[in-house]
Design a protein around this motif. Structure first.
Motif, PDB file in Angstrom:
ATOM      1  N   HIS A 188       1.008   7.081  -5.177  1.00 34.36           N
ATOM      2  CA  HIS A 188       1.034   5.640  -5.449  1.00 34.36           C
ATOM      3  C   HIS A 188       0.871   4.792  -4.192  1.00 34.36           C
ATOM      4  O   HIS A 188       0.597   3.588  -4.304  1.00 34.36           O
ATOM      5  CB  HIS A 188       2.342   5.268  -6.146  1.00 34.36           C
ATOM      6  CG  HIS A 188       2.376   5.609  -7.613  1.00 34.36           C
ATOM      7  ND1 HIS A 188       1.330   6.199  -8.274  1.00 34.36           N
ATOM      8  CD2 HIS A 188       3.345   5.436  -8.554  1.00 34.36           C
ATOM      9  CE1 HIS A 188       1.640   6.372  -9.544  1.00 34.36           C
ATOM     10  NE2 HIS A 188       2.864   5.920  -9.742  1.00 34.36           N
ATOM     11  N   GLU A 189       1.048   5.392  -3.015  1.00 37.45           N
ATOM     12  CA  GLU A 189       0.936   4.593  -1.797  1.00 37.45           C
ATOM     13  C   GLU A 189      -0.406   4.761  -1.097  1.00 37.45           C
ATOM     14  O   GLU A 189      -0.616   4.202  -0.019  1.00 37.45           O
ATOM     15  CB  GLU A 189       2.075   4.934  -0.836  1.00 37.45           C
ATOM     16  CG  GLU A 189       2.017   6.331  -0.249  1.00 37.45           C
ATOM     17  CD  GLU A 189       3.320   6.758   0.414  1.00 37.45           C
ATOM     18  OE1 GLU A 189       3.280   7.655   1.284  1.00 37.45           O
ATOM     19  OE2 GLU A 189       4.381   6.210   0.062  1.00 37.45           O
ATOM     20  N   ARG A 190      -1.362   5.522  -1.678  1.00 39.69           N
ATOM     21  CA  ARG A 190      -2.711   5.577  -1.092  1.00 39.69           C
ATOM     22  C   ARG A 190      -3.255   4.151  -1.059  1.00 39.69           C
ATOM     23  O   ARG A 190      -3.229   3.447  -2.076  1.00 39.69           O
ATOM     24  CB  ARG A 190      -3.635   6.465  -1.911  1.00 39.69           C
ATOM     25  CG  ARG A 190      -3.246   7.941  -2.085  1.00 39.69           C
ATOM     26  CD  ARG A 190      -3.114   8.682  -0.786  1.00 39.69           C
ATOM     27  NE  ARG A 190      -1.752   8.641  -0.290  1.00 39.69           N
ATOM     28  CZ  ARG A 190      -1.390   8.872   0.968  1.00 39.69           C
ATOM     29  NH1 ARG A 190      -2.313   9.120   1.871  1.00 39.69           N
ATOM     30  NH2 ARG A 190      -0.131   8.831   1.323  1.00 39.69           N
ATOM     31  N   PRO A 191      -3.786   3.671   0.075  1.00 36.89           N
ATOM     32  CA  PRO A 191      -4.047   2.235   0.251  1.00 36.89           C
ATOM     33  C   PRO A 191      -4.908   1.579  -0.825  1.00 36.89           C
ATOM     34  O   PRO A 191      -4.473   0.630  -1.480  1.00 36.89           O
ATOM     35  CB  PRO A 191      -4.712   2.185   1.629  1.00 36.89           C
ATOM     36  CG  PRO A 191      -4.163   3.368   2.354  1.00 36.89           C
ATOM     37  CD  PRO A 191      -4.022   4.438   1.314  1.00 36.89           C
ATOM     38  N   LEU A 192      -6.146   2.057  -1.042  1.00 37.65           N
ATOM     39  CA  LEU A 192      -7.006   1.422  -2.038  1.00 37.65           C
ATOM     40  C   LEU A 192      -6.481   1.661  -3.450  1.00 37.65           C
ATOM     41  O   LEU A 192      -6.571   0.792  -4.321  1.00 37.65           O
ATOM     42  CB  LEU A 192      -8.434   1.951  -1.908  1.00 37.65           C
ATOM     43  CG  LEU A 192      -9.163   1.590  -0.614  1.00 37.65           C
ATOM     44  CD1 LEU A 192     -10.475   2.366  -0.507  1.00 37.65           C
ATOM     45  CD2 LEU A 192      -9.431   0.091  -0.547  1.00 37.65           C
ATOM     46  N   ARG A 193      -5.935   2.821  -3.657  1.00 38.17           N
ATOM     47  CA  ARG A 193      -5.381   3.163  -4.968  1.00 38.17           C
ATOM     48  C   ARG A 193      -4.230   2.229  -5.332  1.00 38.17           C
ATOM     49  O   ARG A 193      -4.132   1.756  -6.477  1.00 38.17           O
ATOM     50  CB  ARG A 193      -4.918   4.620  -4.932  1.00 38.17           C
ATOM     51  CG  ARG A 193      -4.339   5.179  -6.201  1.00 38.17           C
ATOM     52  CD  ARG A 193      -4.240   6.691  -6.052  1.00 38.17           C
ATOM     53  NE  ARG A 193      -3.480   7.350  -7.096  1.00 38.17           N
ATOM     54  CZ  ARG A 193      -3.485   8.659  -7.310  1.00 38.17           C
ATOM     55  NH1 ARG A 193      -4.228   9.445  -6.545  1.00 38.17           N
ATOM     56  NH2 ARG A 193      -2.764   9.198  -8.271  1.00 38.17           N
ATOM     57  N   SER A 194      -3.352   1.933  -4.375  1.00 33.21           N
ATOM     58  CA  SER A 194      -2.219   1.054  -4.662  1.00 33.21           C
ATOM     59  C   SER A 194      -2.688  -0.356  -5.001  1.00 33.21           C
ATOM     60  O   SER A 194      -2.062  -1.046  -5.811  1.00 33.21           O
ATOM     61  CB  SER A 194      -1.255   1.028  -3.476  1.00 33.21           C
ATOM     62  OG  SER A 194      -1.866   0.489  -2.321  1.00 33.21           O
ATOM     63  N   ALA A 195      -3.790  -0.797  -4.394  1.00 31.47           N
ATOM     64  CA  ALA A 195      -4.332  -2.113  -4.731  1.00 31.47           C
ATOM     65  C   ALA A 195      -4.816  -2.146  -6.177  1.00 31.47           C
ATOM     66  O   ALA A 195      -4.651  -3.149  -6.882  1.00 31.47           O
ATOM     67  CB  ALA A 195      -5.474  -2.468  -3.779  1.00 31.47           C
ATOM     68  N   LEU A 196      -5.422  -1.056  -6.639  1.00 34.82           N
ATOM     69  CA  LEU A 196      -5.860  -0.974  -8.032  1.00 34.82           C
ATOM     70  C   LEU A 196      -4.666  -1.028  -8.974  1.00 34.82           C
ATOM     71  O   LEU A 196      -4.695  -1.720 -10.002  1.00 34.82           O
ATOM     72  CB  LEU A 196      -6.648   0.315  -8.252  1.00 34.82           C
ATOM     73  CG  LEU A 196      -7.155   0.557  -9.673  1.00 34.82           C
ATOM     74  CD1 LEU A 196      -8.353  -0.344  -9.969  1.00 34.82           C
ATOM     75  CD2 LEU A 196      -7.532   2.023  -9.887  1.00 34.82           C
ATOM     76  N   LEU A 197      -3.592  -0.307  -8.640  1.00 38.08           N
ATOM     77  CA  LEU A 197      -2.429  -0.245  -9.520  1.00 38.08           C
ATOM     78  C   LEU A 197      -1.815  -1.616  -9.752  1.00 38.08           C
ATOM     79  O   LEU A 197      -1.293  -1.898 -10.830  1.00 38.08           O
ATOM     80  CB  LEU A 197      -1.359   0.677  -8.921  1.00 38.08           C
ATOM     81  CG  LEU A 197      -1.732   2.120  -8.583  1.00 38.08           C
ATOM     82  CD1 LEU A 197      -0.501   2.885  -8.112  1.00 38.08           C
ATOM     83  CD2 LEU A 197      -2.371   2.826  -9.761  1.00 38.08           C
ATOM     84  N   ALA A 198      -1.862  -2.480  -8.751  1.00 35.32           N
ATOM     85  CA  ALA A 198      -1.134  -3.747  -8.807  1.00 35.32           C
ATOM     86  C   ALA A 198      -1.763  -4.765  -9.743  1.00 35.32           C
ATOM     87  O   ALA A 198      -1.059  -5.666 -10.226  1.00 35.32           O
ATOM     88  CB  ALA A 198      -1.023  -4.345  -7.406  1.00 35.32           C
ATOM     89  N   GLU A 199      -3.078  -4.651 -10.030  1.00 31.57           N
ATOM     90  CA  GLU A 199      -3.738  -5.718 -10.783  1.00 31.57           C
ATOM     91  C   GLU A 199      -4.656  -5.214 -11.892  1.00 31.57           C
ATOM     92  O   GLU A 199      -5.399  -6.001 -12.477  1.00 31.57           O
ATOM     93  CB  GLU A 199      -4.530  -6.615  -9.826  1.00 31.57           C
ATOM     94  CG  GLU A 199      -3.649  -7.325  -8.806  1.00 31.57           C
ATOM     95  CD  GLU A 199      -4.349  -8.446  -8.061  1.00 31.57           C
ATOM     96  OE1 GLU A 199      -3.716  -9.487  -7.849  1.00 31.57           O
ATOM     97  OE2 GLU A 199      -5.534  -8.275  -7.707  1.00 31.57           O
TER      98      GLU A 199
END
Length: 618
Positions: free
Chosen positions: A377-388
């Motif tokens: 969940h903390e992979r940088p681009l992946r976490s951005a996807l999760l948030a929105e």
């Protein structure tokens, strides 16, 4: 006497009546006793005549009270379904059941250690037995540079009164370790936090043990970058609700706010007061209700006085309504670097489906599984996807228990527990059939997400008979234009030994049910094999066309080879690549369609395939 009597008679014949104004500007008779709160509504229509903020036409807010006197509570405003009340910080017991230990290693290339002999001691019991902890997790590379390792110890039955120090020891010392922070939470209570400057080992300037001179006290909030350690993640969304997930480092008060725009968010009251608990590793999923269909909202989180966000989310269209949907999916993400999520973000899906092997934990250890989920969940681009973006997920073997594992695994309930902690799906299994399977609707598109591990092989089927019956009945009852059926394993009978190909009778039963019940509009989604494939599976006699889309891998080191198409007659396309698939779906046109986009990890589109609803009917 006559003048006085005349004056009295005149006074009695002209009574004085005065008026003031209610809070809504309507005249209010101060001589009346029926409108006690002076809001312009008397007790015959005012459902609380002691509170001027409550009356017909008042603005509804989420507080468990009917402000507008229409008989409904908290309707059509964002809320948590429980009155948006603050239950307050929970009480922490004197006898410790669950302890979370956090250790942060420095970022220098040589700061990590493979020593294997680190232990942490917090005190001694009444018999003089030391209360010490082993911070190592099986199947995880502990104490590596820049990593916060967290270990949970359950069922301790330790007395808080016996915990009076923080001491860390190295038994070997041959491989230096440079910790920069420690923290401890007792049943969620963050009792200890310290940022340190120490080198542990047996070399010059190094120490074999270190005891905090300030005792078991806190000198910081957390050793993580913030008390919001992971997330947020937008889970399943519907026409009137959205699920929001987050994780904190301990039991902290979390204020969730939701509004229709940034200006409203700045002054919005909390819709939920959260206190994430130790038994769920301080993760929490909140279902926000009272939303409107097909609408943008913004949300934020507040912890320890710090506001995080805002982020945006979008609700689904009304159930059964013709709609458009951009759904992306993929599987198999093992590498630390996952650049594919850049193109996925650019493609801007409404929903992203993680279709299994979402990490490669290959373990049934509780703390190790949680560590792998935090890593993912903390992979940088992946976490951005999760948030929105609305996120849905299922598992396959590597994020279940281990390679090619099935329903006989003794650790599967631990895997199910942690899966439910770290995703925000709309449901998980049935009341009498545990698992990670669920269905989800977006307008007139239905998605059936399967659990292909928990029951595999127990009764000669891949899904277990109860789940397969649930799938067939759900497909039969569905009125959706398209019915997407997703699972980690391939459906093709030409698949590997870890696919539906190993369960030919179950596959035949499913195809036969689809044909005999006249079910159309079905498209299968799968992953697992580390390559991209488009297939047209052979239907049962009289059945509809059955496309299968295999999207793998998102971030696996080396793609697998395609082999010969001649041995797999249902395969139309095979690409040895990393990437994802995007489904562009439109059911508003006369012949609804799905356009499949096969996109590599750099964002280059390799193939497209358009499926017409008319071609998917029996």
């Amino acid at each position: 006497m006559l003048p006085l009597l005349a004056l009295l008679a005149c006074t009695d014949s002209v009574p004085t009546v005065t008026h003031d104004t209610g809070v809504d500007g309507r005249p209010h008779d101060s001589g009346s006793t029926s409108d006690h709160d002076h809001d312009g509504y008397d007790s015959t229509t005012d459902c609380d005549d002691t509170d001027p903020s409550i009356h017909p036409g008042a603005d509804e807010i989420c507080d468990g009270v009917d402000q507008d006197c229409d008989g409904d509570i908290d309707e059509d405003v964002p809320g948590d379904g429980d009155g948006c009340r603050d239950p307050g910080m929970p009480a922490f017991p004197d006898t410790v059941d669950t302890l979370h230990l956090g250790l942060r290693t420095g970022t220098g290339t040589t700061d990590g250690t493979n020593d294997g002999g680190i232990e942490v001691c917090l005190g001694a019991d009444a018999l003089g037995n030391e209360l010490c902890l082993d911070p190592y997790k099986p199947d995880w590379d502990d104490l590596e540079p820049g990593v916060v390792d967290v270990v949970a110890f359950e069922g301790l039955s330790w007395s808080r009164a016996d915990l009076d120090r923080f001491e860390v020891r190295a038994s070997d010392g041959g491989d230096k370790w440079v910790p920069v922070g420690f923290e401890v939470a007792l049943d969620g209570d963050p009792i200890y936090c310290r940022q340190v400057d120490v080198e542990m080992g047996d070399g010059g300037g190094e120490v074999m043990s270190w005891t905090d001179p300030e005792g078991l006290t806190s000198g910081c909030d957390t050793i993580f970058d913030s008390p919001l350690t992971h997330g947020p993640l937008v889970g399943a969304v519907g026409p009137d609700h959205a699920r929001i997930w987050y994780r904190t480092h301990a039991t902290r008060q979390v204020l969730l706010r939701v509004a229709e725009d940034e200006a409203a968010l700045a002054k919005a009251p909390p819709v939920h007061y959260g206190y994430p608990t130790a038994d769920r590793d301080f993760t929490e999923t909140v279902q926000v209700v009272g939303l409107q269909p097909d609408r943008r909202y913004v949300y934020s989180l507040e912890i320890l006085g710090q506001t995080y966000g805002p982020w945006e989310l979008f609700t689904a269209p009304k159930d059964s309504s013709p709609t458009t949907l951009r759904l992306a999916f993929g599987s198999c993400s093992k590498d630390d670097d996952q650049p594919v999520f850049g193109p996925i973000l650019a493609w801007d899906p409404d929903i992203f489906l993680f279709d299994g092997d979402n990490h490669y934990g290959n373990t049934d250890d509780l703390s190790a599984l949680r560590q792998f989920y935090r890593w993912a969940h903390e992979r940088p681009l992946r976490s951005a996807l999760l948030a929105e973006t609305s996120i849905l997920a299922t598992w396959d073997d590597h994020d279940y228990v281990g390679n090619n594992t099935d329903g006989t695994e003794p650790g599967k309930d631990v895997a199910l527990r942690v899966f439910s902690e770290y995703w925000a799906n709309p449901a998980a299994g049935l009341s009498d059939t545990p698992g990670v399977f669920f269905s989800h609707r977006w307008g007139d598109i239905d998605l059936f997400v399967l659990d292909d591990r928990y029951y595999r092989g127990l009764d000669g089927t891949l899904l277990g008979q109860a789940q397969q019956d649930w799938l067939v009945e759900g497909l039969d009852a569905s009125t959706a234009t398209f019915k997407l059926v997703a699972g980690g394993s391939q459906f093709t009978p030409y698949g590997s030994a870890d696919s539906w190909g190993e369960f030919p009778d179950a596959w035949d039963d499913l195809r036969q049910e689809l044909a005999t019940r006249g079910i159309g509009g079905v498209v299968f989604l799968s992953g697992d094999v580390h390559r991209m494939e488009l297939r047209s599976l052979t239907p049962w006699s009289g059945g509809a066309m059955l496309p299968e889309l295999t999207s793998s891998s998102l971030a696996y080191p080396v793609p697998s080879t395609c082999g010969s198409d001649s041995s797999e007659p249902d395969r139309l396309v095979c690409e040895e690549m990393r990437g994802f698939m995007g489904l562009e779906i439109d059911t508003t046109v006369s012949d609804p369609y799905i356009t499949v986009h096969v996109i590599d990890e750099t964002g280059v589109e390799r193939h497209t395939w358009t499926l017409l609803a008319s071609d998917l009917q029996p």
